[in-house]
Motif scaffolding. Structure first.
Motif, PDB file in Angstrom:
ATOM      1  N   THR A 335      76.696  29.287  62.052  1.00  0.00           N
ATOM      2  CA  THR A 335      76.366  29.053  60.637  1.00  0.00           C
ATOM      3  C   THR A 335      77.448  28.246  59.927  1.00  0.00           C
ATOM      4  O   THR A 335      77.168  27.594  58.924  1.00  0.00           O
ATOM      5  CB  THR A 335      76.109  30.384  59.897  1.00  0.00           C
ATOM      6  N   VAL A 336      78.673  28.283  60.411  1.00  0.00           N
ATOM      7  CA  VAL A 336      79.687  27.289  60.033  1.00  0.00           C
ATOM      8  C   VAL A 336      80.025  26.534  61.303  1.00  0.00           C
ATOM      9  O   VAL A 336      80.648  27.083  62.209  1.00  0.00           O
ATOM     10  CB  VAL A 336      80.954  27.927  59.436  1.00  0.00           C
ATOM     11  N   ALA A 337      79.591  25.295  61.376  1.00  0.00           N
ATOM     12  CA  ALA A 337      79.781  24.489  62.578  1.00  0.00           C
ATOM     13  C   ALA A 337      80.935  23.512  62.382  1.00  0.00           C
ATOM     14  O   ALA A 337      81.391  23.259  61.264  1.00  0.00           O
ATOM     15  CB  ALA A 337      78.492  23.724  62.904  1.00  0.00           C
ATOM     16  N   HIS A 431      78.879  28.449  54.462  1.00  0.00           N
ATOM     17  CA  HIS A 431      77.659  28.866  55.152  1.00  0.00           C
ATOM     18  C   HIS A 431      76.649  27.728  55.262  1.00  0.00           C
ATOM     19  O   HIS A 431      76.390  27.010  54.293  1.00  0.00           O
ATOM     20  CB  HIS A 431      77.026  30.047  54.421  1.00  0.00           C
ATOM     21  N   ASP A 432      76.084  27.581  56.456  1.00  0.00           N
ATOM     22  CA  ASP A 432      75.110  26.534  56.783  1.00  0.00           C
ATOM     23  C   ASP A 432      75.696  25.137  56.665  1.00  0.00           C
ATOM     24  O   ASP A 432      74.956  24.151  56.554  1.00  0.00           O
ATOM     25  CB  ASP A 432      73.843  26.654  55.923  1.00  0.00           C
ATOM     26  N   GLY A 433      77.015  25.035  56.698  1.00  0.00           N
ATOM     27  CA  GLY A 433      77.681  23.740  56.597  1.00  0.00           C
ATOM     28  C   GLY A 433      78.556  23.462  57.799  1.00  0.00           C
ATOM     29  O   GLY A 433      78.421  24.066  58.870  1.00  0.00           O
ATOM     30  N   ASN A 434      79.477  22.530  57.609  1.00  0.00           N
ATOM     31  CA  ASN A 434      80.428  22.124  58.638  1.00  0.00           C
ATOM     32  C   ASN A 434      81.832  22.198  58.045  1.00  0.00           C
ATOM     33  O   ASN A 434      82.002  22.104  56.840  1.00  0.00           O
ATOM     34  CB  ASN A 434      80.150  20.704  59.121  1.00  0.00           C
ATOM     35  N   ALA A 435      82.819  22.343  58.897  1.00  0.00           N
ATOM     36  CA  ALA A 435      84.188  22.452  58.413  1.00  0.00           C
ATOM     37  C   ALA A 435      85.155  21.879  59.438  1.00  0.00           C
ATOM     38  O   ALA A 435      84.838  21.756  60.624  1.00  0.00           O
ATOM     39  CB  ALA A 435      84.530  23.907  58.109  1.00  0.00           C
ATOM     40  N   GLU A 439      90.706  21.603  56.672  1.00  0.00           N
ATOM     41  CA  GLU A 439      90.109  22.341  55.556  1.00  0.00           C
ATOM     42  C   GLU A 439      90.437  23.821  55.662  1.00  0.00           C
ATOM     43  O   GLU A 439      90.723  24.476  54.638  1.00  0.00           O
ATOM     44  CB  GLU A 439      88.591  22.133  55.537  1.00  0.00           C
ATOM     45  N   PHE A 440      90.406  24.360  56.866  1.00  0.00           N
ATOM     46  CA  PHE A 440      90.774  25.766  57.050  1.00  0.00           C
ATOM     47  C   PHE A 440      92.230  25.981  56.667  1.00  0.00           C
ATOM     48  O   PHE A 440      92.574  26.986  56.011  1.00  0.00           O
ATOM     49  CB  PHE A 440      90.536  26.208  58.489  1.00  0.00           C
TER      50      PHE A 440
END
Length: 480
Positions: A335-337, A431-435, A439-440
């Motif tokens: 859900t986070v790709a 959620h439902d996005g990319n990272a 960014e982390f």
């Protein structure tokens, strides 16, 4: 994934464009304010796999109807793709390896198509698709699917079971071997599958189990995944399954399927899935997917994989720790790709550390002692292993061993309260996005109110043993 060896003009102009679209599919109108139509790119631009995926559109949904004959391995598919153009398109690409394409229609009109390279399906619609326009592409195809044999990553995609069944699994690519797709983590979509097989075969896929009904060709099985999925996280598996159906405490359906010969130990481990998901939810936030379960193969393939809502397990890996790992991916990786494949530590480091957290909470393991013992025996080659931008084909190596050490050191650097907040809110924020890993880092710095550049340089971006400042933070003290 867990390997067995370690292993996203003004109002008047907008109204004019929308009005033009509604006048009829046969009228090729001007494209005011957006420029002329041109081909979408034939790759999504990942630095490791630049030709994977495509540009110029955003898929919302894949609706796939498939007939599959285990005796001949013949697959016949009819697929409808719902998408929105992010640029004005004279043509666009999909990814497909192997099967023969029989026809393509865009918005109900015949479209021209060609095949180039090893997986490009180039589609030229009867009229341009304008930027912002929603459009559908219907593709008929057939063939005998075959896995992609990657020299570094092994078999990916459609594979065959000794029972005569079949399954789809692989990372970074898998879906391209059995249906046309925009094969990039940057383009998640919902996924609906209706697959017809001879009556004696069972089928399991992603998401919620739909209806099953008889047809002249056999039995049709429907699976609906309403959580947007990265293409490689979609799957189907055909075998003489033993099914186990239950629910989580919140009513989420759980369906697990065991191939013939699955051990009682594996079944007992999977029966603890509600407990595992409750535990992971306590660490990472509410369960983020619409269904749960597992697919337990007979084949000892080289990995298990976090296919969305329902991980798929190698025939030699249905143990408790692997089940914890693959389900942790539903938060970290699914859900986070990843934004790019060089960010894969955001998937694998966290899923591997989830195993540590489980051992700490459920088995009473002292994680500081585990960390110090691992540091003491680590070799120069271990420290040289990279957790970020490790190069294509090297993604699935040190993220499993060095990765959890890095996260335990981070926990001790920023403190328990900040660490708990970071890992519990990351999925909700993305959620439902990319990272990406940078960014982390920035998010962790904001939560902890600390500059962590030195730590991330030492553990994540570098390829040398961290200095003692970063190797033994907080309560971690070097062993004698």
């Amino acid at each position: 994934m867990r390997g067995l060896n370690h292993w996203r003009r003004g109002a008047v102009t907008a109204v004019a464009v929308l009005a033009g679209i509604s006048l009829g599919a046969g009228i090729a109108l001007a494209d005011p304010g957006f420029g002329g139509a041109k081909p979408g790119s034939d790759g999504a631009g990942d630095s490791y796999y630049p030709q994977d995926g495509n540009g110029g559109y955003d898929v919302a949904d894949y609706d796939l109807k498939v007939d599959y004959a285990p005796a001949t391995h013949q697959l016949t598919g009819s697929q409808t793709i719902s998408a929105r153009a992010t640029q004005s398109l004279s043509s666009f690409d999909l990814d497909l390896s192997g099967p023969t394409v029989d026809s393509v229609k865009v918005d109900g009109r015949d479209a021209k198509f060609t095949r180039t390279g090893d997986h490009e399906l180039v589609i030229t619609p009867a009229r341009p698709v304008w930027r912002g326009e929603r459009f559908t592409t219907k593709i008929a195809y057939h063939g005998v699917p075959a896995a992609i044999d990657d020299p570094l990553l092994g078999l990916n995609g459609w594979q065959y079971g000794k029972s005569g069944g079949a399954f789809a699994a692989g990372e970074p690519r898998s879906a391209t071997t059995w249906y046309p797709v925009n094969d990039t983590p940057l383009d998640k979509a919902t996924f609906h599958l209706a697959i017809t097989v001879p009556d004696e075969w069972g089928v399991i896929g992603n998401g919620r189990e739909g209806r099953t009904f008889k047809t002249p060709k056999g039995t049709t099985h429907v699976w609906d995944e309403t959580t947007p999925a990265v293409p490689y996280m979609t799957t189907v598996a055909i075998d003489k399954w033993e099914f186990d159906r239950t629910k989580l405490s919140d009513g989420t359906p759980v369906v697990s399927a065991y191939a013939p010969g699955t051990s009682d130990e594996t079944k007992a481990a999977e029966r603890r899935l509600p407990e595992i998901i409750d535990f992971l939810s306590s660490k990472f936030g509410p369960y983020p997917v619409d269904a749960a379960g597992g697919i337990f193969l007979a084949e000892p393939i080289g990995f298990s994989l976090e296919t969305l809502s329902r991980p798929i397990y190698s025939g030699r890996a249905g143990d408790l720790q692997t089940i914890v790992h693959e389900n942790a991916h539903q938060w970290y990786g699914d859900t986070v790709a990843v934004e790019n494949w060089k960010d894969v530590c955001l998937n694998e480091c966290f899923a591997s550390y989830a195993q540590w957290l489980w051992s700490e909470a459920k088995e009473g393991q002292d994680l500081n002692a585990r960390y110090l013992a691992a540091v003491k025996k680590a070799s120069p080659a271990f420290w040289a292993g990279k957790l970020y931008d490790m190069g294509p084909g090297n993604e699935f190596t040190y993220v499993y061993s060095k990765g959890p050490l890095a996260l335990h050191a981070l926990r001790n650097t920023i403190g328990q309260q900040a660490f708990d907040k970071v890992i519990k809110t990351w999925n909700r924020l993305n959620h439902d996005g990319n990272a990406s890993m940078p960014e982390f880092q920035r998010y962790t710095e904001r939560v902890a109110h600390m500059n962590l550049q030195g730590f991330f340089d030492a553990w994540i971006y570098g390829n040398a043993k961290p200095s003692d400042q970063y190797l033994y933070p907080g309560s971690l003290k070097p062993s004698a």
